[in-house]
Design a protein around this motif. Structure first.
Motif, mmCIF file in Angstrom:
data_model
loop_
_atom_site.group_PDB
_atom_site.id
_atom_site.type_symbol
_atom_site.label_atom_id
_atom_site.label_comp_id
_atom_site.label_asym_id
_atom_site.label_seq_id
_atom_site.Cartn_x
_atom_site.Cartn_y
_atom_site.Cartn_z
ATOM 1 N N SER A 139 0.833 -1.203 0.000
ATOM 2 C CA SER A 139 0.000 0.000 0.000
ATOM 3 C C SER A 139 0.866 1.251 0.000
ATOM 4 C CB SER A 139 -0.923 0.000 1.227
ATOM 5 O OG SER A 139 -1.801 -1.097 1.197
ATOM 6 N N ILE A 140 1.922 1.247 0.793
ATOM 7 C CA ILE A 140 2.804 2.409 0.860
ATOM 8 C C ILE A 140 3.542 2.599 -0.462
ATOM 9 C CG2 ILE A 140 4.868 3.348 1.978
ATOM 10 C CD1 ILE A 140 3.887 2.143 4.582
ATOM 11 N N LEU A 141 3.978 1.511 -1.077
ATOM 12 C CA LEU A 141 4.640 1.623 -2.378
ATOM 13 C C LEU A 141 3.682 2.162 -3.431
ATOM 14 C CD1 LEU A 141 6.792 -1.644 -2.538
ATOM 15 C CD2 LEU A 141 7.452 0.635 -1.765
ATOM 16 N N ALA A 142 2.394 1.775 -3.333
ATOM 17 C CA ALA A 142 1.391 2.326 -4.251
ATOM 18 C C ALA A 142 1.225 3.818 -4.039
ATOM 19 C CB ALA A 142 0.052 1.608 -4.054
ATOM 20 N N ILE A 143 1.284 4.262 -2.787
ATOM 21 C CA ILE A 143 1.202 5.689 -2.478
ATOM 22 C C ILE A 143 2.401 6.431 -3.074
ATOM 23 C CG2 ILE A 143 1.333 7.374 -0.591
ATOM 24 C CD1 ILE A 143 -0.361 5.442 1.076
ATOM 25 N N PHE A 144 3.599 5.844 -2.956
ATOM 26 C CA PHE A 144 4.788 6.467 -3.561
ATOM 27 C C PHE A 144 4.602 6.642 -5.066
ATOM 28 C CE2 PHE A 144 7.882 4.603 -0.162
ATOM 29 C CZ PHE A 144 7.374 5.493 0.767
ATOM 30 N N GLN A 145 4.105 5.589 -5.709
ATOM 31 C CA GLN A 145 3.945 5.626 -7.169
ATOM 32 C C GLN A 145 2.967 6.718 -7.597
ATOM 33 O OE1 GLN A 145 5.360 4.008 -9.642
ATOM 34 N NE2 GLN A 145 6.585 2.490 -8.563
ATOM 35 N N ALA A 146 1.927 6.920 -6.803
ATOM 36 C CA ALA A 146 0.879 7.861 -7.188
ATOM 37 C C ALA A 146 1.135 9.281 -6.697
ATOM 38 C CB ALA A 146 -0.468 7.368 -6.640
ATOM 39 N N SER A 147 2.157 9.487 -5.886
ATOM 40 C CA SER A 147 2.375 10.791 -5.266
ATOM 41 C C SER A 147 3.053 11.768 -6.219
ATOM 42 C CB SER A 147 3.241 10.633 -4.007
ATOM 43 O OG SER A 147 2.551 9.911 -3.020
ATOM 44 N N SER A 148 2.691 13.033 -6.064
ATOM 45 C CA SER A 148 3.363 14.107 -6.791
ATOM 46 C C SER A 148 4.662 14.462 -6.082
ATOM 47 C CB SER A 148 2.451 15.333 -6.855
ATOM 48 O OG SER A 148 2.243 15.845 -5.540
ATOM 49 N N VAL A 149 5.436 15.351 -6.681
ATOM 50 C CA VAL A 149 6.694 15.783 -6.071
ATOM 51 C C VAL A 149 6.435 16.418 -4.712
ATOM 52 C CG1 VAL A 149 8.643 17.380 -6.295
ATOM 53 C CG2 VAL A 149 7.845 16.091 -8.293
ATOM 54 N N HIS A 150 5.385 17.237 -4.639
ATOM 55 C CA HIS A 150 5.049 17.890 -3.368
ATOM 56 C C HIS A 150 4.660 16.863 -2.306
ATOM 57 C CE1 HIS A 150 3.377 20.695 -0.474
ATOM 58 N NE2 HIS A 150 2.225 20.051 -0.516
ATOM 59 N N GLN A 151 3.908 15.852 -2.716
ATOM 60 C CA GLN A 151 3.481 14.831 -1.758
ATOM 61 C C GLN A 151 4.655 13.969 -1.293
ATOM 62 O OE1 GLN A 151 0.558 13.221 -4.354
ATOM 63 N NE2 GLN A 151 -1.064 14.620 -3.688
ATOM 64 N N ILE A 152 5.595 13.665 -2.192
ATOM 65 C CA ILE A 152 6.812 12.943 -1.783
ATOM 66 C C ILE A 152 7.593 13.765 -0.768
ATOM 67 C CG2 ILE A 152 9.092 12.189 -2.586
ATOM 68 C CD1 ILE A 152 7.001 10.159 -3.230
ATOM 69 N N THR A 153 7.623 15.080 -0.967
ATOM 70 C CA THR A 153 8.285 15.965 0.003
ATOM 71 C C THR A 153 7.621 15.867 1.367
ATOM 72 O OG1 THR A 153 8.910 17.493 -1.770
ATOM 73 C CG2 THR A 153 8.975 18.335 0.486
ATOM 74 N N ARG A 154 6.303 15.833 1.388
ATOM 75 C CA ARG A 154 5.570 15.696 2.654
ATOM 76 C C ARG A 154 5.893 14.362 3.335
ATOM 77 N NH1 ARG A 154 -0.585 16.641 3.185
ATOM 78 N NH2 ARG A 154 0.108 16.153 5.298
ATOM 79 N N ILE A 155 5.914 13.289 2.547
ATOM 80 C CA ILE A 155 6.225 11.964 3.099
ATOM 81 C C ILE A 155 7.641 11.950 3.657
ATOM 82 C CG2 ILE A 155 6.586 9.532 2.505
ATOM 83 C CD1 ILE A 155 4.324 9.876 0.406
ATOM 84 N N LEU A 156 8.571 12.528 2.907
ATOM 85 C CA LEU A 156 9.957 12.587 3.363
ATOM 86 C C LEU A 156 10.060 13.347 4.682
ATOM 87 C CD1 LEU A 156 12.953 12.000 2.751
ATOM 88 C CD2 LEU A 156 13.026 14.172 1.505
ATOM 89 N N HIS A 157 9.319 14.456 4.788
ATOM 90 C CA HIS A 157 9.342 15.242 6.026
ATOM 91 C C HIS A 157 8.787 14.436 7.199
ATOM 92 C CE1 HIS A 157 9.148 18.643 8.733
ATOM 93 N NE2 HIS A 157 7.872 18.394 8.951
ATOM 94 N N LEU A 158 7.752 13.641 6.948
ATOM 95 C CA LEU A 158 7.191 12.803 8.014
ATOM 96 C C LEU A 158 8.238 11.834 8.567
ATOM 97 C CD1 LEU A 158 3.674 11.869 6.523
ATOM 98 C CD2 LEU A 158 4.127 13.411 8.429
ATOM 99 N N LEU A 159 9.138 11.385 7.701
ATOM 100 C CA LEU A 159 10.138 10.401 8.111
ATOM 101 C C LEU A 159 11.329 11.033 8.815
ATOM 102 C CD1 LEU A 159 10.196 8.129 4.941
ATOM 103 C CD2 LEU A 159 9.285 7.544 7.176
ATOM 104 N N ILE A 160 11.835 12.139 8.293
ATOM 105 C CA ILE A 160 13.105 12.668 8.783
ATOM 106 C C ILE A 160 12.948 13.606 9.974
ATOM 107 C CG2 ILE A 160 14.115 12.446 6.498
ATOM 108 C CD1 ILE A 160 13.903 15.446 6.158
ATOM 109 N N GLN A 161 11.712 13.966 10.327
ATOM 110 C CA GLN A 161 11.548 14.878 11.458
ATOM 111 C C GLN A 161 11.891 14.213 12.797
ATOM 112 O OE1 GLN A 161 7.463 16.172 11.591
ATOM 113 N NE2 GLN A 161 6.637 14.091 11.587
#
Length: 420
Positions: A139-161
């Motif tokens: 499911s998470i890999l499907a989210i990565f595939q469907a995400s825009s650049v802005h959404q990938i940035t949001r996901i990255l921020h969720l991880l590195i904070q």
């Protein structure tokens, strides 16, 4: 287009909210095995609405609110309503159930900004935990595939904070795979730099983990040396700690392989300066062997100087003897001669020849020396013939001397025959 039917009609006698038998075969998906095992309860129903129904049935035991005559396009709305209907569910188990249902949404609807915003808002507090759950990976890999650049940035921020949580994910069997896939989706310089510096902060701990090491190695594969040098600098700062770890010694060698220019120079300097410690270590010796085999001018000579006065002891050490052999094989002839002279003039030379590890060092010395050094070495060995010819390791060295002597005699005879 096939229409949805109400999943709440005709309940099964065995499952309270089941549906009647289905005539059509559902497409493959996350729930396909589960759907096919219940086909005797189902009516004709489109796959997307069916996924919504099965997700709700399996994880909440509540019938989904699918409107009659729902189209395929509306099934995405059903999934959105499913998420929205459970927006008050904050426990990890509830969130896992909702995320698994997301995998059944069509790709074109999953990429809708409004739907993706709803997904990220729902899962943001548990994203790191979800990445480590084997049932949520797809499911998470499907989210990565469907995400825009802005959404990938949001996901990255969720991880590195939270770097403690990021470290836990990177070191996890499933989390490591997801992180590597996320790295592949980073496109902008800002995203890549943020990821590199986040990995840099936890690189020492990642190097000492098999899964964490995969994440660092993936950074080397994906990103330029100009960026990965920040990770390598951190490794150099903690060279001994990493080199003496079972997983760390492997990552250190990969760092040496990918490092360039000043970054490589600094890492090599750190290894050379700690050569006396690393050479005798079960894992650290591999780092020293690696740079010796690189045959960088002046480096092997510096290592030989660092270990001077200890070659008799090192030659009889299981781990260090490998380093001594590599120094004899890959160093300049004059530098290797310094090692050989220290060995053969040592009062422990006979012990070295009879040692399970030392005898290999002496054989390597015989193989790589020439001229007067070889004559002196072979002479000293033959003088100890009475102590060696019946010894299991000593007779190996004697055999090696005899073979080389025979080879040289054949070579001389061939030259004499050709000249005549």
């Amino acid at each position: 287009m096939e229409k949805c039917v109400s999943a709440a009609s005709s309940p099964s006698p065995e499952i309270k909210h089941g549906v009647d038998s289905a005539e059509s075969t559902p497409q493959e998906g996350f729930f396909s095995p589960l759907i096919q095992s219940h086909t005797h309860w189902m009516n004709p129903i489109c796959v997307d609405a069916l996924s919504c129904s099965m997700a709700t049935l399996c994880f909440t035991a509540t019938p989904p609110l699918i409107p009659p005559n729902c189209s395929t396009a509306l099934c995405c709305h059903c999934c959105g309503r499913f998420l929205h209907h459970h927006h008050t569910s904050t426990s990890l188990q509830d969130v896992k159930a909702q995320l698994i249902s997301v995998a059944q949404m069509p790709r074109q609807h999953l990429g809708d900004p409004e739907v993706m915003e709803m997904i990220l808002s729902q899962f943001k507090d548990h994203f790191c935990d979800l990445m480590m759950d084997q049932h949520c990976v797809f499911s998470i890999l499907a989210i990565f595939q469907a995400s825009s650049v802005h959404q990938i940035t949001r996901i990255l921020h969720l991880l590195i904070q939270n770097h403690h949580k990021l470290k836990e994910v990177c070191m996890h069997n499933h989390g490591s795979v997801v992180i590597q896939k996320l790295l592949e989706h980073l496109k902008t310089p800002e995203q890549i730099c943020a990821a590199i510096f986040a990995v840099k902060r936890i690189s020492v701990r990642l190097c000492k983990s098999i899964n964490g090491g995969h994440v660092i190695n993936h950074c080397f594969k994906l990103f330029s040396p100009a960026l990965t040098r920040f990770i390598i600098d951190e490794v150099a700062n903690n060279c001994v700690e990493i080199a003496t770890d079972k997983s760390g010694c492997s990552i250190l060698q990969k760092c040496l392989h990918h490092a360039k220019d000043n970054t490589m120079k600094r890492l090599i300097e750190e290894i050379v300066s700690h050569a006396s410690v690393l050479t005798e270590h079960p894992f650290g010796n591999y780092a020293v062997q690696y740079i010796v085999k690189m045959k960088i001018p002046g480096v092997n000579a510096e290592i030989i100087l660092q270990l001077q006065g200890c070659y008799a002891q090192l030659s009889m050490n299981k781990h260090a003897s490998n380093v001594v052999e590599h120094l004899l094989e890959f160093s300049e002839e004059k530098d290797a001669a310094n090692i050989i002279q220290e060995l053969m003039y040592s009062h422990n030379f006979l012990r070295i020849i009879q040692d399970p590890y030392g005898n290999y060092v002496v054989q390597r010395a015989l193989q790589n020396c020439k001229g007067s050094v070889y004559k002196m070495l072979s002479t000293i060995i033959l003088l100890n013939y009475p102590h060696l010819h019946t010894h299991p390791y000593g007779k190996r060295v004697l055999t090696f001397v005899q073979r080389r002597k025979n080879y040289e005699q054949r070579h001389i005879s061939k030259q004499g025959g050709s000249s005549s």
